[in-house]
Design an enzyme around this catalytic site. Structure first.
Site, mmCIF file in Angstrom:
data_model
loop_
_atom_site.group_PDB
_atom_site.id
_atom_site.type_symbol
_atom_site.label_atom_id
_atom_site.label_comp_id
_atom_site.label_asym_id
_atom_site.label_seq_id
_atom_site.Cartn_x
_atom_site.Cartn_y
_atom_site.Cartn_z
ATOM 1 N N PHE A 82 0.811 -1.226 0.000
ATOM 2 C CA PHE A 82 0.000 0.000 0.000
ATOM 3 C C PHE A 82 0.838 1.267 0.000
ATOM 4 O O PHE A 82 0.355 2.332 -0.386
ATOM 5 C CB PHE A 82 -0.937 0.012 1.225
ATOM 6 N N LYS A 122 -1.147 -6.953 -9.353
ATOM 7 C CA LYS A 122 -2.079 -7.152 -8.225
ATOM 8 C C LYS A 122 -1.718 -6.103 -7.182
ATOM 9 O O LYS A 122 -0.807 -6.273 -6.368
ATOM 10 C CB LYS A 122 -1.908 -8.559 -7.660
ATOM 11 N N GLU A 167 -4.971 -3.846 -1.832
ATOM 12 C CA GLU A 167 -6.421 -3.605 -1.781
ATOM 13 C C GLU A 167 -6.757 -2.340 -0.993
ATOM 14 O O GLU A 167 -7.887 -1.891 -0.973
ATOM 15 C CB GLU A 167 -7.158 -4.826 -1.220
ATOM 16 N N ARG A 168 -5.739 -1.753 -0.328
ATOM 17 C CA ARG A 168 -6.029 -0.565 0.484
ATOM 18 C C ARG A 168 -6.029 0.714 -0.346
ATOM 19 O O ARG A 168 -6.699 1.678 -0.003
ATOM 20 C CB ARG A 168 -5.021 -0.464 1.631
ATOM 21 N N SER A 226 5.441 -6.964 3.307
ATOM 22 C CA SER A 226 6.055 -7.281 4.596
ATOM 23 C C SER A 226 6.809 -8.616 4.504
ATOM 24 O O SER A 226 6.534 -9.444 3.628
ATOM 25 C CB SER A 226 4.980 -7.318 5.676
ATOM 26 N N CYS A 275 9.542 1.902 3.468
ATOM 27 C CA CYS A 275 10.519 0.848 3.774
ATOM 28 C C CYS A 275 11.914 1.439 3.863
ATOM 29 O O CYS A 275 12.834 0.789 4.334
ATOM 30 C CB CYS A 275 10.465 -0.247 2.728
ATOM 31 N N GLU A 320 9.451 -4.350 12.847
ATOM 32 C CA GLU A 320 9.121 -3.136 12.091
ATOM 33 C C GLU A 320 7.824 -2.530 12.653
ATOM 34 O O GLU A 320 6.828 -3.234 12.802
ATOM 35 C CB GLU A 320 8.927 -3.521 10.619
HETATM 36 P P1 NAD Z 1 1.615 -6.589 3.009
HETATM 37 O O1 NAD Z 1 2.654 -7.638 3.128
HETATM 38 O O2 NAD Z 1 0.464 -6.605 3.964
HETATM 39 O O3 NAD Z 1 0.939 -6.640 1.546
HETATM 40 C C1 NAD Z 1 1.713 -6.675 0.382
HETATM 41 C C2 NAD Z 1 0.931 -7.408 -0.697
HETATM 42 O O4 NAD Z 1 0.711 -8.756 -0.285
HETATM 43 C C3 NAD Z 1 -0.450 -6.810 -0.951
HETATM 44 O O5 NAD Z 1 -0.693 -6.783 -2.334
HETATM 45 C C4 NAD Z 1 -1.390 -7.759 -0.224
HETATM 46 O O6 NAD Z 1 -2.667 -7.850 -0.839
HETATM 47 C C5 NAD Z 1 -0.676 -9.082 -0.308
HETATM 48 N N1 NAD Z 1 -0.948 -9.949 0.853
HETATM 49 C C6 NAD Z 1 -1.265 -9.558 2.109
HETATM 50 N N2 NAD Z 1 -1.441 -10.622 2.906
HETATM 51 C C7 NAD Z 1 -1.204 -11.717 2.139
HETATM 52 C C8 NAD Z 1 -1.211 -13.131 2.402
HETATM 53 N N3 NAD Z 1 -1.489 -13.622 3.616
HETATM 54 N N4 NAD Z 1 -0.927 -13.956 1.395
HETATM 55 C C9 NAD Z 1 -0.629 -13.478 0.170
HETATM 56 N N5 NAD Z 1 -0.619 -12.158 -0.126
HETATM 57 C C10 NAD Z 1 -0.886 -11.290 0.840
HETATM 58 O O7 NAD Z 1 2.373 -5.178 3.022
HETATM 59 P P2 NAD Z 1 1.747 -3.718 3.133
HETATM 60 O O8 NAD Z 1 1.229 -3.515 4.512
HETATM 61 O O9 NAD Z 1 0.838 -3.461 1.984
HETATM 62 O O10 NAD Z 1 3.055 -2.820 2.902
HETATM 63 C C11 NAD Z 1 3.928 -2.467 3.921
HETATM 64 C C12 NAD Z 1 5.102 -3.424 4.004
HETATM 65 O O11 NAD Z 1 5.804 -3.442 2.769
HETATM 66 C C13 NAD Z 1 6.114 -2.993 5.042
HETATM 67 O O12 NAD Z 1 6.595 -4.148 5.700
HETATM 68 C C14 NAD Z 1 7.212 -2.339 4.220
HETATM 69 O O13 NAD Z 1 8.484 -2.326 4.819
HETATM 70 C C15 NAD Z 1 7.195 -3.215 3.016
HETATM 71 N N6 NAD Z 1 7.807 -2.543 1.868
HETATM 72 C C16 NAD Z 1 9.011 -3.011 1.440
HETATM 73 C C17 NAD Z 1 9.651 -2.381 0.379
HETATM 74 C C18 NAD Z 1 10.967 -2.888 -0.126
HETATM 75 O O14 NAD Z 1 11.308 -2.599 -1.255
HETATM 76 N N7 NAD Z 1 11.720 -3.644 0.648
HETATM 77 C C19 NAD Z 1 9.043 -1.284 -0.249
HETATM 78 C C20 NAD Z 1 7.801 -0.849 0.220
HETATM 79 C C21 NAD Z 1 7.189 -1.497 1.278
#
Ligand code: NAD
Length: 499
Positions: A149, A173, A176-177, A226, A281, A383
């Site tokens: 998101f 994909k 969803e937020r 994450s 991140c 985090e």
């Molecule tokens: P998230 O892991 O909740 O979601 C990321 C994606 O995974 C979304 O598209 C979501 O729909 C999907 N998802 C969520 N739960 C899932 C599951 N159980 N099974 C399969 N898919 C699932 O992350 P977020 O809250 O949207 O974003 C924040 C996180 O992303 C933080 O941890 C941040 O550090 C990380 N981030 C990392 C980078 C990087 O390049 N390292 C960059 C931006 C954000």
């Protein structure tokens, strides 16, 4: 209530799903739209459409593909204001920061416009008698991107710009937020001349993610989110034989040496720790002060600067940062603040309970600051992803490097110093993927590449830059001989060698 759809075969496409996810306006705390969470059938349809469109797109010469991206860049610049407002209304980041989100993606689009140069391959004339060898980079076919998101414009562009320039079809994909900007980007690509079906957006959650990971026609998946989910996605996709690239969470440290310019450093830390409400991140949520004198000089400066921050609605041009993305995320951040107190850290500034007049239901948090955090605390190990800065006091330079190196995450790190020797040694020794020297958020420019170490990155290739080209292509090597005629060359029964 507006309902967001998929974007398949060049048009908005609704799903039969009865599962809906709410999209909030984080300023008001009100639901402003809903998105239908896609089904396996929706994903299968998008993949079939992408597969049918990919051959012709790959056969188009690389410069023509690049021209589509040039036009897309122009359209992004034309629509920058509208896109930034749309982004900010779902995410909550302030407009100037939303423009930065789009701009950093646009820079990867600019890089991708030059990808024809990087697709040229290699050639050796005369590798043996009458033998030439050449390697070419070919697209993989249909590839997918799953995005978080916190950068709804930049991260999709990190992925689809190089993937498309290399001749792949793409399934996106989004989170969803805040799925509106990814949909708008798909519409702009179509306007820029991308053939319908080459890029498709499928909305959804775990159901669509798992369908992507299991689909035999998807050859590579890029994921950002994450760490636990990144590791799961990496494992499941790799077990299906896919090429995988999965970026995870972060806990970046800013190491402050006694000779640092403290006023400049504090100004840098404010933006890096609290900008975008800490939902980056590459945020800097940990400062490590080296030496007691440094800590004593730093603390009052940090307190004064954090107290001077303006928290406001995302359209407030004077606000330093806006609300966090959802009420659930706000509650999670608050629980980490409580955890820090329970673990014995000193809460110097408490951002909980912050209310913005007129926006009492918005997802706002004031800046929080902890001192005397120690490395065993869970609130330090994990985090938080909010406007919370944790200060650790270390006695030596070596101890400070060790903290960043031993931390489970290894995305980014920064050192603040005037000492070139120390900075050089730090960059060499620290076990973290992206290093800043007097640069608080060292996100590499588009022609380098982005990626963290340890739990911040699963897979071998980074995002964008040359690694992006490597990720979205596979190498084929051809060894050819064109005999001039004459006597038959003896066939050998041993492995051919040059000796
Ligand atoms: P998230 O892991 O909740 O979601 C990321 C994606 O995974 C979304 O598209 C979501 O729909 C999907 N998802 C969520 N739960 C899932 C599951 N159980 N099974 C399969 N898919 C699932 O992350 P977020 O809250 O949207 O974003 C924040 C996180 O992303 C933080 O941890 C941040 O550090 C990380 N981030 C990392 C980078 C990087 O390049 N390292 C960059 C931006 C954000």
């Amino acid at each position: 209530m507006p309902r967001l759809t998929h974007f398949i075969a060049g048009k908005p496409t609704s799903s039969d799903t009865n599962r809906l996810s709410d999209i909030y306006n984080p300023n008001t705390g009100k639901i402003q739209a809903q998105v239908g969470l896609g089904t396996v059938e929706d994903l299968n349809l998008a993949v079939a459409i992408a597969k049918a469109a990919q051959g012709e797109w790959a056969a188009m010469n690389p410069q023509r593909r690049a021209r589509v991206l040039f036009e897309f860049k122009r359209l992004l610049e034309r629509d920058m204001d509208t896109l930034a407002h749309l982004l900010s209304s779902e995410h909550g980041k302030v407009i100037s920061d939303a423009k930065g989100d789009i701009q950093r993606g646009l820079e990867v689009v600019e890089f991708a416009c030059g990808i024809p140069h990087l697709l040229k391959g290699e050639f050796t004339q005369g590798a043996g008698p009458g033998i030439d060898v050449f390697s070419m980079r070919q697209p993989l076919g249909v590839v997918a991107g799953i995005t978080p998101f916190n950068f709804p414009a930049m991260i999709p562009m990190w992925m689809f710009a190089p993937a498309l320039a290399c001749g792949n079809a793409f399934i996106l994909k989004p989170s969803e937020r805040d799925p509106s900007v990814p949909l708008a980007l798909a519409q702009l690509l179509l306007e820029a001349g991308l053939p319908a079906g080459v890029l498709n957006v499928v909305q959804g959650d775990k159901v669509v993610v798992d369908a992507i990971l299991d689909h035999p026609d998807i050859k590579a998946v890029s994921f950002v989110g994450s760490s636990d989910i990144a590791q799961y996605v990496y494992g499941r996709g790799a077990s299906m034989g896919k090429r995988m690239q999965c970026m995870g969470g972060a806990k970046n440290h800013g190491i402050i040496l006694p000779d640092a310019d403290l006023d400049q450093t504090v100004a840098d830390i404010m933006g890096a720790a609290y900008g975008s409400a800490g939902e980056r991140c590459m945020a800097l949520p940990v400062v490590v002060a080296v030496g007691d004198k440094t800590a004593e000089a730093l603390r009052p400066r940090l307190v004064a600067a954090a107290q001077g921050l303006r928290v406001g609605i995302s359209t407030d041009a004077d606000a330093h940062y806006g609300p966090v993305v959802t009420a659930t995320h706000k509650a999670r951040i608050e629980s980490y603040i409580q955890m820090g107190i329970d673990e014995g850290a000193e809460l110097v500034l408490d951002g909980r309970g912050f209310k913005l007049q007129g926006y009492e239901d918005g997802f706002f948090l004031g800046p929080s600051l902890f001192d005397h955090v120690n490395p065993e605390m869970k609130s330090y190990q994990e985090e938080i992803f909010g406007p919370v800065l944790q200060m650790i006091r270390s006695q030596t330079f070596e101890e400070a490097i060790g903290l960043a190196s031993k931390h489970p995450y290894g995305n980014g790190v920064a050192i603040f110093t005037r000492n070139g020797d120390a900075a050089r040694e730090f960059a060499d020794q620290v076990e973290v993927g992206m290093v800043g020297i007097n640069v608080p958020i060292p996100v590499p420019v588009a022609y380098h590449s982005f990626g963290g170490w340890k739990r911040s990155g699963f897979g071998d290739l980074n995002q964008y830059g040359m690694d992006g080209v490597r990720f979205y292509t596979r190498t084929k090597t051809v060894t050819q001989r064109w005999p001039k005629g004459g006597p038959i060359v003896d066939q050998s029964f041993i492995i051919p060698t040059l000796s």
